[in-house]
Design a protein around this motif. Structure first.
Motif, PDB file in Angstrom:
ATOM      1  N   VAL A 245       0.973  -1.598  -0.249  1.00 46.91           N
ATOM      2  CA  VAL A 245       0.194  -0.022  -0.189  1.00 46.91           C
ATOM      3  C   VAL A 245       0.728   1.659  -0.061  1.00 46.91           C
ATOM      4  CG1 VAL A 245      -2.203  -0.783   1.214  1.00 46.91           C
ATOM      5  CG2 VAL A 245       0.013  -0.411   2.406  1.00 46.91           C
ATOM      6  N   GLN A 246       0.248   2.740  -0.747  1.00 46.34           N
ATOM      7  CA  GLN A 246       0.983   3.468  -0.374  1.00 46.34           C
ATOM      8  C   GLN A 246       0.220   4.398  -0.079  1.00 46.34           C
ATOM      9  OE1 GLN A 246       2.946   3.100  -4.481  1.00 46.34           O
ATOM     10  NE2 GLN A 246       1.332   4.161  -5.086  1.00 46.34           N
ATOM     11  N   GLU A 247       0.811   5.545   0.078  1.00 47.36           N
ATOM     12  CA  GLU A 247       0.216   7.237  -0.137  1.00 47.36           C
ATOM     13  C   GLU A 247       1.404   8.483  -0.002  1.00 47.36           C
ATOM     14  OE1 GLU A 247      -2.706   8.703   0.890  1.00 47.36           O
ATOM     15  OE2 GLU A 247      -4.139   7.011   1.122  1.00 47.36           O
ATOM     16  N   GLY A 248       0.856   9.212  -0.351  1.00 43.78           N
ATOM     17  CA  GLY A 248       1.412  10.238  -0.220  1.00 43.78           C
ATOM     18  C   GLY A 248       0.834  11.834  -0.837  1.00 43.78           C
ATOM     19  N   PRO A 249       1.926  12.333  -1.123  1.00 45.34           N
ATOM     20  CA  PRO A 249       3.072  13.027  -0.852  1.00 45.34           C
ATOM     21  C   PRO A 249       2.317  13.748   0.181  1.00 45.34           C
ATOM     22  CG  PRO A 249       2.266  15.334  -2.410  1.00 45.34           C
ATOM     23  CD  PRO A 249       1.014  13.754  -2.321  1.00 45.34           C
ATOM     24  N   ALA A 250       3.915  14.074   0.951  1.00 46.51           N
ATOM     25  CA  ALA A 250       4.126  15.683   2.128  1.00 46.51           C
ATOM     26  C   ALA A 250       4.591  16.084   1.614  1.00 46.51           C
ATOM     27  CB  ALA A 250       4.941  14.643   3.806  1.00 46.51           C
ATOM     28  N   PRO A 251       4.525  17.339   1.379  1.00 46.01           N
ATOM     29  CA  PRO A 251       5.004  18.431   0.369  1.00 46.01           C
ATOM     30  C   PRO A 251       6.172  19.073   2.396  1.00 46.01           C
ATOM     31  CG  PRO A 251       3.042  18.405  -0.444  1.00 46.01           C
ATOM     32  CD  PRO A 251       2.866  17.778   0.903  1.00 46.01           C
ATOM     33  N   ALA A 252       7.091  19.886   1.461  1.00 42.93           N
ATOM     34  CA  ALA A 252       7.692  19.738   2.919  1.00 42.93           C
ATOM     35  C   ALA A 252       7.762  20.774   3.132  1.00 42.93           C
ATOM     36  CB  ALA A 252       9.406  20.798   1.575  1.00 42.93           C
TER      37      ALA A 252
END
Length: 427
Positions: A245-252
């Motif tokens: 499974v995957q999740e994203g993004p997390a910006p700077a």
């Protein structure tokens, strides 16, 4: 002219047993004419086998370098039980009449056996083969595989109740200046699970850096080590992704929280206890994919896959040996599943009805599991077929006239517990 039909039936619909249980079954022949035989012979066998090829360079007599394939193999036998259902290997010929003929057999499995396993470079496999021993002619063999499970009770080891936690942190350098860190915190409530259960994962991101985190990928992986003993000692290690499974993004400069779930499919339990040529483990791997030329963040933790899920309180004593399968009550539209007694002939079972999740579930139709007396409130497992299928169950001991049950290959069945979920993550 000869055998029109030869079918083996076992006494539960999944052909699945726990180590120590007794198998009852029968073979049904249909002959189109009378047959003269020396006897009818049944053989039960449990074994492990590994095999793979490796390219090897060697110098020939004329000085040239040649590549040759070297085959590595390993074998381990756990038991072999054989006897005659009719006649003997030294007796006079017997004439078997035309038409349908049924012969019953039974076998008590040893109490200590590794679980069935099918892999790319090896297997742990259990088979029954019935041979029509014909004088002066080729023997005619009928063979099928069945599943054996070595119960792995997660309640017997306190470490399986320990949570899983992976904490990753990284600073990124740009022109000799280090940025504030990127932190990733991943948690799961326990480290022991069973097929059918969901691993709940809490993912917290605090990205104070100037680099974007594109994706957080989580993998459940099967880690298998195969061992060979011929022509020399060798090992081969394979890592295979079971699901991801995957999740994203997390910006700077951002913070994120994700709840992720990994639903465990029907897979064999960890360890393969008592098998010395195949080691089986599972791990939970995380990979954080970041932008630019920076290295991704990676971490892994081992997770244990069992056959008995964590209950509310640990048992005071280890499981007792498994009883023989009990008679199963018939459901509407389904025949009863009955163990075969001496001299009894049961009628063939039709395939059971499928449930909404793709498994087969009839009251009492599965094998009697060793843990049912210890955990009376635990729901019955649903036995489901593994996606890992044997290409063939024929081996070096089979003759040219061996009939193998199931044209699509053999896949073991494993107990699943979708109705019994692990504890929630702490808030």
């Amino acid at each position: 002219m000869g055998i029109k039909e030869a079918v083996i039936y076992l006494d539960n619909q999944f052909n699945t047993y726990y180590a120590g249980q007794t198998i009852n079954g029968r073979i049904e022949y249909v002959f189109d004419s009378p047959k003269k035989v020396r006897g009818i012979h049944v053989k039960f066998k449990g074994e492990a086998h590994t095999e793979w090829r490796e390219s090897k360079e060697q110098q020939s007599s004329d000085g040239k370098t040649e590549n040759t394939d070297e085959v590595h193999t390993g074998n381990e036998e756990y038991f072999q039980i054989s006897y005659y259902l009719l006649g003997s290997n030294t007796g006079n010929e017997i004439e078997v009449p035309a038409g349908k003929q049924v012969y019953s057999f039974t076998c008590a499995l040893p109490p200590v056996l590794p679980s069935s396993f099918e892999g790319e470079f090896g297997y742990v496999r259990y088979t029954v083969k019935v041979t029509l021993d014909r004088p002066w002619k080729f023997d005619q063999e009928t063979k099928m595989a069945f599943t054996v499970i070595n119960a792995l009770d997660l309640n017997l080891n306190p470490s399986y109740r320990e949570p899983i936690r992976m904490q990753l942190e990284k600073t990124f350098c740009c022109f000799c200046c280090a940025s504030p860190p990127m932190s990733v915190d991943i948690q799961a409530p326990v480290s022991g699970y069973c097929p059918g259960q969901v691993i709940p994962l809490s993912v917290d991101i605090e990205n104070k850096s100037n680099v974007q985190l594109h994706l957080v990928k989580l993998f459940l992986r099967k880690v298998v080590t195969y061992r060979a003993t011929s022509p020399s000692t060798a090992t081969k290690k394979c890592k295979e992704v079971v699901l991801t499974v995957q999740e994203g993004p997390a910006p700077a400069g951002s913070t994120k929280h994700w709840d992720m779930r990994l639903e465990i499919p029907p897979i064999p339990p960890s360890n393969l206890v008592n098998c010395s040529i195949i080691d089986l483990d599972y791990d939970l791997k995380v990979e954080c994919v970041v932008s630019g030329m920076h290295m991704n963040l990676k971490e892994r933790k081992y997770v244990t896959i069992g056959t008995v899920p964590l209950a509310g309180a640990p048992p005071s004593a280890p499981p007792a040996p498994a009883p023989a399968p009990a008679p199963a009550p018939a459901s509407p539209g389904q025949p009863a599943v009955l163990p075969l007694g001496p001299g009894e002939i049961a009628q063939p079972n039709g395939p059971p009805a499928g449930d909404a999740a793709g498994g087969w579930l009839l009251p009492g139709a599965g094998p009697a599991a060793p843990h049912q007396a210890l955990y009376p409130t635990l729901s019955m497992p649903v036995y489901k077929e593994s996606t890992y299928t044997a290409r063939t169950i024929q081996d070096r001991g089979d003759g040219p006239h061996t009939r193998v049950a199931g044209a699509a290959g053999f896949a073991p069945f494993y107990p699943t517990y979708a109705a019994v979920q692990p504890p929630p993550l702490p808030q």
